[in-house]
Every structure is written in structure tokens, then in C-alpha cells.
Design an enzyme around this catalytic site. Structure first.
Site, PDB file in Angstrom:
ATOM      1  N   HIS A 184      43.429 -30.695 -23.905  1.00  0.00           N
ATOM      2  CA  HIS A 184      44.761 -30.367 -24.449  1.00  0.00           C
ATOM      3  C   HIS A 184      45.247 -29.105 -23.746  1.00  0.00           C
ATOM      4  CE1 HIS A 184      47.126 -29.067 -28.342  1.00  0.00           C
ATOM      5  NE2 HIS A 184      47.934 -29.332 -27.335  1.00  0.00           N
ATOM      6  N   MET A 227      51.331 -32.116 -33.187  1.00  0.00           N
ATOM      7  CA  MET A 227      50.764 -30.855 -33.683  1.00  0.00           C
ATOM      8  C   MET A 227      51.128 -30.683 -35.151  1.00  0.00           C
ATOM      9  SD  MET A 227      49.110 -29.654 -31.141  1.00  0.00           S
ATOM     10  CE  MET A 227      48.532 -28.214 -32.040  1.00  0.00           C
TER      11      MET A 227
HETATM   12  C1  DX5 Z   1      45.541 -25.311 -31.909  1.00  0.00           C
HETATM   13  C2  DX5 Z   1      44.600 -26.256 -31.243  1.00  0.00           C
HETATM   14  C3  DX5 Z   1      43.757 -27.074 -32.172  1.00  0.00           C
HETATM   15  C4  DX5 Z   1      42.793 -26.292 -33.011  1.00  0.00           C
HETATM   16  C5  DX5 Z   1      42.384 -27.105 -34.202  1.00  0.00           C
HETATM   17  O1  DX5 Z   1      46.361 -24.745 -30.951  1.00  0.00           O
HETATM   18  O2  DX5 Z   1      45.323 -27.164 -30.437  1.00  0.00           O
HETATM   19  O3  DX5 Z   1      43.061 -28.099 -31.463  1.00  0.00           O
HETATM   20  O4  DX5 Z   1      41.639 -25.921 -32.299  1.00  0.00           O
HETATM   21  O5  DX5 Z   1      41.611 -26.303 -35.003  1.00  0.00           O
HETATM   22  P1  DX5 Z   1      41.617 -26.423 -36.590  1.00  0.00           P
HETATM   23  O6  DX5 Z   1      40.992 -27.737 -36.929  1.00  0.00           O
HETATM   24  O7  DX5 Z   1      40.806 -25.240 -37.002  1.00  0.00           O
HETATM   25  O8  DX5 Z   1      43.059 -26.336 -37.038  1.00  0.00           O
HETATM   26 ZN    ZN Z   2      44.296 -28.957 -29.569  1.00  0.00          ZN
END
Ligand code: DX5
Ligand code: ZN
Length: 209
Positions: free
Chosen positions: A62, A132
């Protein structure tokens, strides 16, 4: 439900041990940040390049960076399952074509304030759409429930038009918020802190599945 475990909040001093405990994940989700597209810096290719030597779990990259096209050549060396870029980044179309031309599945991601309508030119092109459910940049934030409408909208568009993208959801997913995603059309959930803070990580992954 498939589960992509985000290693953003892993203990990097013990990364190998942490990753070995995540082997029942469907994917390892790698959050690359440049301190410009998002107000945080995480890790890049030099830190990740040896991952394929310690795990067989497919990689899900990502890219939360302003200029993803300049990083693609490095990341394809990891032979990941997916490389996902942001619609809000520079040159999304050109970058998606670059990913696909290297026989890697290409994903596109939307920040919470970007509407599904903005995805129109990409719907029949991408292999994955990443919604997101937090503002990108940090792990451990709360799930934005309002985003679930976007997942349902994308599922409907997929059914009506025979698009073949998978729908992935990222941010604040745990054993409670996953209930909002049941029957929404979501195929893959990303989860970081819920899994990594669990004593038994395999059990946490299984619970989400
Ligand atoms: C945020 C990231 C997510 C994050 C998810 O910018 O893209 O992938 O690591 O972590 P949790 O599950 O802790 O929200
Ligand atoms: Zn992510």
C-alpha cells in the site's frame, strides 16, 4: 473474509519473529509512507527487500506516497500479489499501467473524503479497490463507519457491470468493527493493531476470517 495483516505497528527489532506469528494471514499488508502524502514516514524497499526470504505469505503493498511511479520498479522485485496506489497521488493511471505491465495486480485506494465517483476511469482496469476507513498515516485509529456506504456502492457497481476488482478495507478493523463489513461486498480486510496487540496473533486472524 480474507485477512491482510498490516505490520506497521510490529516491533521492528523482532520483525522476523513477529512475521512468523502471522503465517495464517492471507496477505502481509505493507504500508509505505513518504512523510509528504501522509504526515508520517514508515519504511521503503530497502527495509522490505529481504521479506520474501522469511515468509511465503503473499505481499500486499500500500503506497501512501505522492509520486508512486518512481518506486514501482523496486517493489516489483518483491513479486507482490498487489501494489496499490492512491487516486489522490500523482499520475495514478500511468502508475497503474506500469504495475500491470509487470504482471502484478494493481490496486487503487481512496482517502475517506474522496467519493466513489472519482474512481470511474479505473473501475474496469484495476484488480483491487482499497477503501480507507481511517485517514491514512497511522495505525491504531478508530474505524470510520460512514465509509461502509462506499463499499456497498462499489459492490453494486461490480455486480451491475461485471467488473472484477476485489474490495479491500483498511483502518480500524477489529473483532467488533468487522461486523459492519459482513455482507457489504468487502473481500479483504486489513488489520494491524488488533492483530499485533493480541497475545495469540493466529487466533486474532482467525477471528476476523
Ligand atoms: C493506515 C494504514 C493501515 C494501518 C492499519 O495508514 O494504511 O494499513 O496500518 O492499522 P490498524 O488496523 O491499526 O488501523
Ligand atoms: Zn494500509
Amino acid at each position: 473474509m480474507q485477512v491482510a495483516t498490516s505490520i506497521l505497528t510490529a516491533n521492528f527489532n523482532e520483525l522476523e519473529k513477529e512475521i512468523k506469528a502471522l503465517e495464517n494471514s492471507d496477505y502481509l499488508h505493507l504500508d509505505v509512507m513518504d512523510g509528504h502524502f501522509v504526515p508520517n514516514i514508515s519504511f521503503g524497499y530497502p527495509v522490505l527487500k529481504n521479506l520474501p526470504k522469511i515468509t511465503k505469505v503473499p505481499l500486499d503493498i500500500h503506497l501512501m506516497v505522492t509520486n508512486p511511479s518512481i518506486f514501482i520498479e523496486d517493489f516489483i522485485k518483491l513479486k507482490p500479489e498487489f501494489i496499490t496506489i492512491h487516486l489522490e497521488a500523482n499520475k495514478p493511471l500511468e502508475t497503474i499501467m506500469k504495475i500491470k505491465n509487470n504482471q502484478i495486480k494493481a490496486g487503487i485506494s481512496l482517502k475517506p473524503n474522496t467519493p466513489v465517483e472519482a474512481l470511474k476511469p479505473y473501475l474496469n482496469l484495476v484488480d483491487l479497490i482499497l477503501i480507507m476507513t481511517v485517514e491514512p498515516g497511522f495505525g491504531g485509529q478508530s474505524f470510520l463507519k460512514k465509509q461502509v456506504a462506499k463499499i456497498k456502492q462499489l459492490d453494486k457497481l461490480r455486480n451491475e457491470n461485471n467488473y472484477r476488482y476485489l474490495i479491500e478495507v483498511d483502518g480500524g478493523v477489529n473483532d467488533k468493527t468487522i461486523n459492519f463489513l459482513k455482507n457489504s461486498g468487502c473481500d479483504i480486510v486489513v488489520s494491524g493493531s488488533f492483530i499485533l496487540n493480541h497475545d495469540n496473533k493466529a487466533e486474532a486472524i482467525q477471528a476476523l476470517k
